[in-house]
Design an enzyme around this catalytic site. Structure first.
Site, PDB file in Angstrom:
ATOM      1  N   ASP A  90      12.230 -33.552  31.326  1.00 42.23           N
ATOM      2  CA  ASP A  90      11.440 -34.247  30.307  1.00 42.23           C
ATOM      3  C   ASP A  90      10.929 -35.582  30.813  1.00 42.23           C
ATOM      4  OD1 ASP A  90      13.284 -32.349  28.670  1.00 42.23           O
ATOM      5  OD2 ASP A  90      11.585 -32.895  27.391  1.00 42.23           O
ATOM      6  N   ASN A  92      16.846 -34.147  31.237  1.00 43.93           N
ATOM      7  CA  ASN A  92      16.529 -32.799  30.738  1.00 43.93           C
ATOM      8  C   ASN A  92      17.521 -32.488  29.615  1.00 43.93           C
ATOM      9  OD1 ASN A  92      14.926 -30.347  30.963  1.00 43.93           O
ATOM     10  ND2 ASN A  92      16.784 -29.356  31.680  1.00 43.93           N
ATOM     11  N   LYS A  93      17.366 -31.340  29.021  1.00 42.70           N
ATOM     12  CA  LYS A  93      18.167 -30.937  27.855  1.00 42.70           C
ATOM     13  C   LYS A  93      19.653 -31.209  28.081  1.00 42.70           C
ATOM     14  CE  LYS A  93      16.990 -29.768  24.751  1.00 42.70           C
ATOM     15  NZ  LYS A  93      16.810 -30.768  23.640  1.00 42.70           N
ATOM     16  N   GLN A 116      17.708 -22.957  22.693  1.00 48.12           N
ATOM     17  CA  GLN A 116      16.409 -22.629  23.298  1.00 48.12           C
ATOM     18  C   GLN A 116      16.540 -21.552  24.372  1.00 48.12           C
ATOM     19  OE1 GLN A 116      17.532 -25.722  22.717  1.00 48.12           O
ATOM     20  NE2 GLN A 116      15.884 -27.189  22.412  1.00 48.12           N
ATOM     21  N   ARG A 151       7.648 -27.410  21.375  1.00 46.15           N
ATOM     22  CA  ARG A 151       8.625 -28.254  22.070  1.00 46.15           C
ATOM     23  C   ARG A 151       8.470 -27.983  23.553  1.00 46.15           C
ATOM     24  NH1 ARG A 151      10.385 -24.461  24.498  1.00 46.15           N
ATOM     25  NH2 ARG A 151      12.049 -25.778  25.250  1.00 46.15           N
ATOM     26  N   GLY A 152       9.256 -28.725  24.357  1.00 46.16           N
ATOM     27  CA  GLY A 152       9.071 -28.644  25.801  1.00 46.16           C
ATOM     28  C   GLY A 152       8.061 -29.712  26.210  1.00 46.16           C
ATOM     29  N   ALA A 153       8.395 -30.466  27.254  1.00 47.48           N
ATOM     30  CA  ALA A 153       7.625 -31.670  27.585  1.00 47.48           C
ATOM     31  C   ALA A 153       6.113 -31.424  27.740  1.00 47.48           C
ATOM     32  CB  ALA A 153       8.212 -32.311  28.841  1.00 47.48           C
ATOM     33  N   ARG A 205       8.800 -37.944  19.274  1.00 50.29           N
ATOM     34  CA  ARG A 205       9.983 -37.652  20.094  1.00 50.29           C
ATOM     35  C   ARG A 205       9.983 -38.619  21.285  1.00 50.29           C
ATOM     36  NH1 ARG A 205      11.336 -31.581  21.388  1.00 50.29           N
ATOM     37  NH2 ARG A 205      13.412 -32.505  21.580  1.00 50.29           N
TER      38      ARG A 205
HETATM   39  O1  MRU Z   1      14.193 -30.303  23.043  1.00 54.88           O
HETATM   40  P1  MRU Z   1      13.241 -29.451  23.820  1.00 54.88           P
HETATM   41  O2  MRU Z   1      13.347 -27.996  23.517  1.00 54.88           O
HETATM   42  O3  MRU Z   1      11.825 -29.967  23.725  1.00 54.88           O
HETATM   43  O4  MRU Z   1      13.714 -29.651  25.320  1.00 54.88           O
HETATM   44  C1  MRU Z   1      13.021 -29.009  26.351  1.00 54.88           C
HETATM   45  C2  MRU Z   1      13.616 -29.213  27.688  1.00 54.88           C
HETATM   46  O5  MRU Z   1      14.615 -29.874  27.848  1.00 54.88           O
HETATM   47  C3  MRU Z   1      12.875 -28.637  28.842  1.00 54.88           C
HETATM   48  O6  MRU Z   1      13.762 -28.293  29.863  1.00 54.88           O
HETATM   49  C4  MRU Z   1      11.891 -29.700  29.370  1.00 54.88           C
HETATM   50  O7  MRU Z   1      11.054 -30.134  28.338  1.00 54.88           O
HETATM   51  C5  MRU Z   1      11.073 -29.200  30.481  1.00 54.88           C
HETATM   52  S1  MRU Z   1       9.837 -28.105  29.897  1.00 54.88           S
HETATM   53  C6  MRU Z   1       8.943 -27.460  31.144  1.00 54.88           C
END
Ligand code: MRU
Length: 376
Positions: A256, A266-267, A215, A65-67, A102
């Site tokens: 993201d 973002n999250k 997370q 996970r994470g962009a 996603r």
């Molecule tokens: O749902 P996730 O865990 O994929 O969400 C991740 C985030 O919101 C991060 O802050 C974002 O992807 C930036 S990662 C460098």
């Protein structure tokens, strides 16, 4: 002069004292290994991806996970699909499956486009190897890009420390995991933290737990701990109080998807931190690599698709029992309804600056254009 090797010279984040990436090609050249993030922080396990379906499920189920890491995994996923079927139909099918995993992180579509452009004009016999090579380069580039974000963000932290008279620690609040685990190495929000820590600037990180998937509590805390960066996990609702009482010097989060005008998705919960930061005069920075910018959209609230995930992530929570077993328990009454938005949009007006691989700019069209004149 020696050419820098991305793995040897820029891999920085340590696990048990050793540099490690979050994704790497298997020795057979036909599989991909990733850290299984659903097992952290309680176990460090590697998951092997051998098919496009494996890659798609790893993204959907948040094994990765994470962009930026979603993008890197999708790129390898397309290559895995082409090993099985390099025809146009095979390419389309693999791309469609990965694209639907996603919706919010634009790095996913960016990476699929990069690989597609690299292979679509090639004969079928050369497509899979070309896709594999492009996926490897996406990973190597991500390491270099995140390292650069770290250098530019380090300057921001240095300035804050100077402003504090080089006394005490710089207190940084971060949300979710925009860390090493969200990228191939370094992280985005954490890259400046790791660089400042290595430069000897005393730091303390407030780690938002980041309900519902935690997370922050599970992943950011784990990686900061392995790298000996002092931190405290806080409940998501604590940030406002901490900012009011003057114990947050700066917020740094990830993104993201960032619009061409500087709005940031973002999250979920990021927006509330930005509001609290604004009300308390705390600088609020977003660290992002340029593949997270969606140059085609201008209005974050109207144009960024917000992922909705299973209500079970809200109604249930997993953890480790004293005996070591991992158990999932219900938090809510039987039958309770729940809604689970994964992301929110922070308007550009609440963002002090965007920390990119090309430098720090205002969260605005002008700011982004000053760093990326060829992209707008
Ligand atoms: O749902 P996730 O865990 O994929 O969400 C991740 C985030 O919101 C991060 O802050 C974002 O992807 C930036 S990662 C460098």
């Amino acid at each position: 002069m020696a050419v820098p090797h991305p793995l040897r010279d820029t891999a920085r984040v340590l696990v048990d004292g050793h540099p490690m990436r979050t994704i790497w090609p298997g020795d057979d050249g036909r599989t991909v290994d990733v850290i299984d993030q659903t097992k952290l922080p309680h176990a460090l396990e590697v998951a092997r991806l051998a098919t496009v379906e494996d890659a798609a499920r790893a993204i959907e189920e948040m094994v990765v996970r994470g962009a930026p890491l979603i993008g890197a995994t999708a790129a390898f996923g397309l290559a895995l699909g082409l090993f099985a079927d390099p025809s146009d139909a095979g390419l389309d099918a693999a791309r469609t499956r990965l694209a639907e995993t996603r919706p919010t992180a634009v790095n996913l579509m960016w990476a699929l486009d990069e690989v597609t452009h690299a292979v679509a004009v090639l004969p079928e016999s050369r497509r899979a190897d070309a896709a594999w090579a492009r996926a490897r380069r996406i990973c190597d580039d991500d390491v270099v890009v995140c390292s650069s974000i770290g250098d530019h963000g380090l300057a921001v932290i240095e300035e804050i420390w100077e402003h504090k008279g080089r006394r005490g620690a710089v207190n940084i609040l971060t949300h979710c995991n925009a860390g090493w685990l969200a990228t191939v190495d370094w992280g985005t929000a954490t890259a400046p933290i790791y660089k400042a820590h290595a430069a000897g600037i005393p730091l303390h990180v407030w780690v938002d737990e980041t309900r519902p998937r935690n997370q922050g509590a599970s992943l950011t805390a784990w990686e900061l701990g392995h790298n000996e960066v002092p931190y405290s996990v806080i409940v998501d609702n604590a940030g406002g109080h901490l900012m009011q009482t003057g114990v947050v010097d700066v917020c740094v989060v990830g993104s993201d998807r960032t619009t061409a005008t500087g709005d940031v998705a973002n999250k979920i919960g990021t927006y509330l931190k930005a509001l609290a930061a604004h009300d308390n005069g705390v600088p609020f920075y977003v660290a992002l690599p340029s593949p997270s910018i969606d140059w085609t959209i201008r209005d974050g609230l109207a144009d960024i698709p917000i992922e909705e995930r299973s209500p079970a992530e809200v109604t249930h929570i997993a953890g480790r029992e004293a005996g070591g077993s991992i158990v999932e328990v219900r938090l809510t009454p039987d039958g309770a309804g729940a809604t689970n938005y994964g992301f929110d949009v922070t308007p550009a007006r609440l963002v002090t600056g965007l920390i990119t691989e090309r430098g720090v700019c205002a969260a605005s069209e002008e700011g982004l254009r000053s760093l990326f004149p060829d992209s707008i």
